[in-house]
Design a protein around this motif. Sequence first.
Motif, PDB file in Angstrom:
ATOM      1  N   ASP A 179      16.038 -16.038  51.870  1.00 20.12           N
ATOM      2  CA  ASP A 179      17.139 -16.133  53.397  1.00 20.12           C
ATOM      3  C   ASP A 179      17.778 -17.096  52.874  1.00 20.12           C
ATOM      4  N   SER A 186      20.523 -18.022  54.368  1.00 17.98           N
ATOM      5  CA  SER A 186      20.815 -19.894  54.450  1.00 17.98           C
ATOM      6  C   SER A 186      20.158 -20.651  53.453  1.00 17.98           C
ATOM      7  N   ILE A 187      18.779 -20.995  53.599  1.00 16.20           N
ATOM      8  CA  ILE A 187      18.654 -21.305  51.958  1.00 16.20           C
ATOM      9  C   ILE A 187      19.439 -21.099  50.812  1.00 16.20           C
ATOM     10  N   GLU A 188      19.850 -19.971  50.924  1.00 16.96           N
ATOM     11  CA  GLU A 188      20.482 -19.388  49.514  1.00 16.96           C
ATOM     12  C   GLU A 188      21.818 -20.106  49.327  1.00 16.96           C
ATOM     13  N   ASP A 240      23.507 -22.317  51.270  1.00 13.91           N
ATOM     14  CA  ASP A 240      23.336 -23.999  50.455  1.00 13.91           C
ATOM     15  C   ASP A 240      22.990 -24.621  49.508  1.00 13.91           C
ATOM     16  N   ILE A 241      22.446 -23.986  48.603  1.00 17.51           N
ATOM     17  CA  ILE A 241      22.253 -24.199  47.550  1.00 17.51           C
ATOM     18  C   ILE A 241      23.876 -23.940  47.052  1.00 17.51           C
TER      19      ILE A 241
END
Length: 187
Positions: free
Chosen positions: A83, A85-87, A89-90
């Motif tokens: 995803d 969006s998670i990448e 955020d990281i």
Amino acid sequence: MDFEEDQTSSSQFDVYRHRAEVTYRKFLDYITPHIIARWIATYVIIIIFMARILVVEGWYIVCYAWAIFLLNMFLRFLTPKIDPSIEQDIQNDSVEAGTGKMDENDEEFKPFIRRLPEFRFWLKTTVSTVVALFCSLFSVFDIPVFWPILVVYFIILFMVTMRRQIQHMIKYRYLPFDLGKTKYGSK
């Protein structure tokens, strides 16, 4: 003596089960490269199922459950495996912590990898359609329901989920379809 007979019948069952699994695997390996033929066969099964539902005017719950399952599989087919969006955020957390530097020009090419590959999508679609067709043969699954409500609810559900998916695709700039090799001008 009974124990030996049970062991013999159990081992014979294992042999037949193993043969069936090998035959099934060979069939799947054979049909894997034939994408168009696979999907044509699946569409034929879907048309048979839909014709059965329309002709007998029943099993709307089975059809609705089947449609929801297909919608879920289609969304998984359109979604990337990782995803974005998670990448993102990281990456934002690592930039804020000072462990990495990011520029606007630091975009690297990442190929689109689906959460649900095309072959699995086809296989689950085909199996679910066959199961739904099988369920439509038994009256126990013919639950009386006012079908127009199910159709309207499915259309609303489809529109909302696809709108959200398209917004996600636009926000994170990915395209789940391969449009083929880029062709340059002919010389």
